[in-house]
Enzyme design. Structure first.
Site, PDB file in Angstrom:
ATOM      1  N   GLY A 137     -24.746  -9.420   1.586  1.00 25.13           N
ATOM      2  CA  GLY A 137     -25.086  -8.940   0.254  1.00 25.13           C
ATOM      3  C   GLY A 137     -26.527  -8.490   0.074  1.00 25.13           C
ATOM      4  O   GLY A 137     -27.057  -8.528  -1.043  1.00 25.13           O
ATOM      5  N   ASN A 140     -27.680  -5.433   0.202  1.00 24.46           N
ATOM      6  CA  ASN A 140     -27.682  -4.264  -0.681  1.00 24.46           C
ATOM      7  C   ASN A 140     -27.415  -4.663  -2.130  1.00 24.46           C
ATOM      8  O   ASN A 140     -27.978  -4.072  -3.053  1.00 24.46           O
ATOM      9  CB  ASN A 140     -26.644  -3.239  -0.208  1.00 24.46           C
ATOM     10  CG  ASN A 140     -27.175  -2.336   0.886  1.00 24.46           C
ATOM     11  OD1 ASN A 140     -28.211  -1.712   0.733  1.00 24.46           O
ATOM     12  ND2 ASN A 140     -26.470  -2.278   2.002  1.00 24.46           N
ATOM     13  N   ILE A 188     -10.539  -1.232   3.254  1.00 21.21           N
ATOM     14  CA  ILE A 188     -10.208   0.141   2.897  1.00 21.21           C
ATOM     15  C   ILE A 188      -9.620   0.190   1.491  1.00 21.21           C
ATOM     16  O   ILE A 188      -8.775  -0.634   1.129  1.00 21.21           O
ATOM     17  CB  ILE A 188      -9.194   0.744   3.895  1.00 21.21           C
ATOM     18  CG1 ILE A 188      -9.795   0.756   5.303  1.00 21.21           C
ATOM     19  CG2 ILE A 188      -8.773   2.138   3.480  1.00 21.21           C
ATOM     20  CD1 ILE A 188     -11.010   1.650   5.444  1.00 21.21           C
ATOM     21  N   LEU A 189     -10.054   1.154   0.691  1.00 23.25           N
ATOM     22  CA  LEU A 189      -9.470   1.391  -0.626  1.00 23.25           C
ATOM     23  C   LEU A 189      -8.404   2.470  -0.502  1.00 23.25           C
ATOM     24  O   LEU A 189      -8.564   3.437   0.233  1.00 23.25           O
ATOM     25  CB  LEU A 189     -10.544   1.839  -1.617  1.00 23.25           C
ATOM     26  CG  LEU A 189     -11.668   0.842  -1.881  1.00 23.25           C
ATOM     27  CD1 LEU A 189     -12.732   1.464  -2.758  1.00 23.25           C
ATOM     28  CD2 LEU A 189     -11.132  -0.438  -2.511  1.00 23.25           C
ATOM     29  N   HIS A 205     -23.604   4.225   3.432  1.00 24.62           N
ATOM     30  CA  HIS A 205     -23.212   4.285   4.843  1.00 24.62           C
ATOM     31  C   HIS A 205     -24.470   4.273   5.704  1.00 24.62           C
ATOM     32  O   HIS A 205     -25.418   5.023   5.417  1.00 24.62           O
ATOM     33  CB  HIS A 205     -22.396   5.555   5.131  1.00 24.62           C
ATOM     34  CG  HIS A 205     -21.960   5.646   6.556  1.00 24.62           C
ATOM     35  ND1 HIS A 205     -20.955   4.855   7.070  1.00 24.62           N
ATOM     36  CD2 HIS A 205     -22.412   6.402   7.589  1.00 24.62           C
ATOM     37  CE1 HIS A 205     -20.803   5.129   8.359  1.00 24.62           C
ATOM     38  NE2 HIS A 205     -21.675   6.058   8.698  1.00 24.62           N
TER      39      HIS A 205
END
Length: 207
Positions: free
Chosen positions: A12, A14, A93-94, A110
């Site tokens: 965490g 970010n 993945i969404l 990214h």
């Protein structure tokens, strides 16, 4: 007030960068209303707790398919009236259902300069390993809007980071986080909150 939901999977850092910018007043009129982890042991949940933010684990493994997982995430975010979803080191993945429900309202960080070292399978330490294997002299990080195809959405911000001769993947990963990710992800949240991002085709203009 812009309600933000943040998706995480690991430490965490970010997330912390965004929290720090909100608490310092650099990012105004933003409330982080939820932190959702794909793993119950993610330290990001502890970071959220320390700052009075509600955290929850919604794991892909507990759902039989991606559609059910999408629905669980959508229901959670809708209940909290989330306006912007931030993928801050989220490794699940969404699916199509989620990306459609929040089209234009999901951003991702990214750890490379898209369109290099990105796409399916490029996550965690892998982009940094591939950067070093390739021999390129410059890498960095990219914030982009999320579409169904991995790392393919319109680019919001990028920042370059030099590759050093004695880098290991771990050293490079740390430098990219410190010099790029922790700067451009909060900045993208600020720009979104200020309605300064305009998408025209594949280009994002900052007004």
């Amino acid at each position: 007030m812009l309600n933000v939901g943040i998706l995480v999977s690991g430490g965490g850092s970010n997330l912390q960068a965004i929290i720090d910018k909100v608490e310092s007043g650099y990012i105004k009129n933003v409330s982080i209303v939820t932190v959702v982890s794909s793993r119950p042991d993610a330290y990001a949940l502890e970071r959220a707790k320390k700052h009075g933010i509600k955290g929850i684990c919604i794991s892909r493994k507990t759902f039989s398919n991606i559609e059910e997982y999408d629905e669980a995430l959508i229901s959670h975010f809708k209940a909290l009236e989330v306006d912007l979803v931030v993928m801050a080191g989220f490794l699940s993945i969404l699916g199509e259902r989620f990306t459609r429900a929040y089209e234009g309202r999901v951003i991702n960080i990214h750890p490379a300069l898209i369109p290099s070292f990105c796409g399916k399978g490029f996550y965690g330490i892998i982009p940094h390993q591939k950067v070093l294997e390739s021999g390129v002299k410059v890498t960095g990080a990219t914030v982009h809007f999320v579409e169904l195809e991995a790392d393919a959405g319109p680019i919001i911000l990028q920042k370059a980071v030099c590759v050093e001769d004695d880098d290991t993947p771990e050293i490079l990963q740390k430098r990219v986080m410190e010099q790029a990710e922790w700067e451009i992800l909060p900045e993208a949240v600020r720009l979104f909150a200020e309605n300064r991002l305009v998408v025209e085709g594949r280009r994002v203009k900052i007004i």
